[in-house]
Design an enzyme around this catalytic site. Structure first.
Site, PDB file in Angstrom:
ATOM      1  N   ASN A 210       0.702  -1.299   0.448  1.00 14.95           N
ATOM      2  CA  ASN A 210      -0.292  -0.014   0.068  1.00 14.95           C
ATOM      3  C   ASN A 210       1.117   1.434   0.142  1.00 14.95           C
ATOM      4  OD1 ASN A 210      -1.685   2.353   0.849  1.00 14.95           O
ATOM      5  ND2 ASN A 210      -2.432   1.497   2.248  1.00 14.95           N
TER       6      ASN A 210
ATOM      7  N   ARG B 209      -2.869  -2.218  -3.588  1.00 16.57           N
ATOM      8  CA  ARG B 209      -3.790  -0.969  -3.382  1.00 16.57           C
ATOM      9  C   ARG B 209      -3.634  -0.009  -4.227  1.00 16.57           C
ATOM     10  NH1 ARG B 209      -4.490   3.672   1.285  1.00 16.57           N
ATOM     11  NH2 ARG B 209      -6.644   3.838   0.676  1.00 16.57           N
TER      12      ARG B 209
ATOM     13  N   HIS C 249     -12.624   3.380   0.679  1.00 22.34           N
ATOM     14  CA  HIS C 249     -12.753   2.556   1.889  1.00 22.34           C
ATOM     15  C   HIS C 249     -13.146   0.888   1.332  1.00 22.34           C
ATOM     16  CE1 HIS C 249     -12.888   5.729   5.105  1.00 22.34           C
ATOM     17  NE2 HIS C 249     -11.507   5.189   4.779  1.00 22.34           N
TER      18      HIS C 249
ATOM     19  N   ARG D 165     -11.492  16.301   7.996  1.00 27.14           N
ATOM     20  CA  ARG D 165     -11.671  16.427   6.990  1.00 27.14           C
ATOM     21  C   ARG D 165     -13.270  17.005   7.706  1.00 27.14           C
ATOM     22  NH1 ARG D 165     -11.200  10.951   4.030  1.00 27.14           N
ATOM     23  NH2 ARG D 165      -8.895  11.108   4.719  1.00 27.14           N
TER      24      ARG D 165
ATOM     25  N   GLU E  80      -8.615  -5.080   5.063  1.00 25.81           N
ATOM     26  CA  GLU E  80      -8.395  -4.878   4.069  1.00 25.81           C
ATOM     27  C   GLU E  80      -6.930  -6.007   3.420  1.00 25.81           C
ATOM     28  OE1 GLU E  80      -8.806  -0.173   2.959  1.00 25.81           O
ATOM     29  OE2 GLU E  80      -8.261  -0.686   5.322  1.00 25.81           O
TER      30      GLU E  80
END
Ligand code: AMP
Length: 395
Positions: free
Chosen positions: A7, A91, A180, A239, A382
């Site tokens: 990743n 990823r 996600h 965020r 993941e």
């Protein structure tokens, strides 16, 4: 089969070696500050002490070379030889509308990933760097790209078109893509396995530093809270999530902010950090709120309220809902946040069992027996999802 999962970020690289037969993680780690000073590799071989290697790491190729060397090192290696790595899974953040599932990486796939750079200008280039560097170092190892957006490509236009002139969808591909996706897919899959139901209807709440909620109907994503970028949806660590879009020109004029500064403000200085003025970390906020800090409490209340409202909104998409599943840093670990969210769903007959919920990081049903919908905690994985896709395609 042993799979290397990679990743890549712009200045960091996370990796794992997973044995997909046993689902065992043989080693994992992180390369930080690639291309910056003080770069280092943090390497955790299973059953051995963690190793930190400081080195000059100017680019991703040097980073991956260091990882490969560590994996076969005579003191802390977990492999006899690199030939044991049968495939590598990468990823990739955005695969646009085109990549609706993981793909074997070839020149055509690489061109495709490049095409979606405008939709993920910080992430896709770093993912490509990682792919190219791995290809150079392991030219004969099959590689697979697993996209964060693939799981959400089953959404219908009613849930992905924004109400701005339609021509901008046609001209610039402006639409909801979500994020996600690999985590939502894994959690939905595990929820189905735990509840013994194939075509599961579940609302997955991935609540971490970044947070997104996905409505999964019969195993497929039908709606998700993140948008064209991961800025939309619930309030997050730093965020903003949803705000009135008119605030942007208003604040831009008042504070004389450029587009870059506004982007930075909404992505890095907002969310629970912006509200509390303390931290983006939910542990810090829970500690501060317990000591009476009103703004930390307000930030946590807004987060719980945002998530509960999304769940309520997504309930309108189902005739029958099997489960609500919590995952990621906050969803897996914060019993108080899960309780605060589920208590807001009492009108729908959804009830949390406070005793069962008083735990962290475990796969568990935490609703009462008479709850109308099962509530679960499902730690995300993941990397395993990427490894399983990789094996499937590399075969
Ligand atoms: P993630 O992005 O999934 O790694 O999640 C990171 C977030 O999880 C951070 O805001 C952490 O504060 C939060 N987190 C981790 N452990 C806990 C915990 N025990 N209680 C509350 N929040 C936690």
């Amino acid at each position: 089969m042993k799979v290397l999962v990679i990743n890549c970020g712009s200045s960091s690289l996370k990796f794992q070696i997973i044995d997909t037969e046993t689902e065992e993680v043989k080693a994992k780690g992180l390369v930080e500050r690639i291309g910056i000073d003080n770069s280092r590799l943090k390497y955790e071989p299973a059953g051995m002490d963690e190793v930190e290697i400081f080195n000059d790491i100017p680019d991703h190729k040097v980073a991956i070379k260091m990882v490969l060397d560590a994996l076969v090192d005579e003191n802390h290696g977990v492999l006899e030889s690199l030939d044991e790595i049968e495939a590598a899974g990468h990823r990739v953040v955005n695969g646009g509308e085109e990549f609706n599932k993981s793909v074997l990486i070839n020149d055509e796939a690489l061109e495709g990933i490049k095409r979606y750079i405008p939709l993920a200008p910080l992430h896709n280039p770093a993912n490509i760097e990682g792919i190219l560097a791995t290809k150079e170092l392991m030219p004969n190892t099959p590689m697979v790209a697993v996209f964060d957006t693939s799981f959400h490509t089953t959404m219908e236009p009613v849930n992905y078109i924004y109400s701005i002139p339609y021509e901008y969808y046609e001209k610039y591909n402006i639409r909801r893509y979500g994020a996600h996706g690999t985590s939502h897919r894994y959690v939905a899959m595990r929820t189905a396995e735990i509840l013994g139901k194939k075509d599961i209807n579940v609302i997955v709440c991935h609540l971490g530093n970044g947070s997104s909620i996905t409505a999964v109907k019969e195993g497929k994503s039908i709606d998700t809270s993140m948008g064209m970028t991961p800025l939309e949806g619930v309030t997050m660590g730093t965020r903003s999530g949803n705000i009135d879009p008119a605030i942007i020109p208003f604040l831009g004029q008042k504070e004389n902010l450029s587009y870059e500064e506004m982007d930075n403000l909404l992505n890095k200085k907002s969310g629970v950090l912006g509200i509390s003025g303390i931290s983006s970390d939910f542990r810090d906020l829970e500690d501060a709120a317990a000591k009476g800090n009103e703004r930390a409490k307000l930030a946590l209340d807004i987060f719980a309220s945002d998530v509960a409202k999304y769940i309520g909104m997504y309930m309108t998409e189902f005739e029958d809902l099997d489960a609500i599943a919590f995952t990621a840093g906050v969803g897996e670990n914060s019993a108080s946040m899960r309780e605060a969210i589920v208590e807001k769903l009492a009108i729908a007959g959804i009830k949390i069992d406070k005793q069962e919920n008083d735990m962290r990081g475990k796969e568990k049903i935490v609703s009462t027996d008479d709850s109308s919908v099962k509530v679960l905690v499902v730690p995300t994985n993941e990397e395993l999802m990427i490894a399983l896709d990789t094996v499937e395609l590399a075969k």
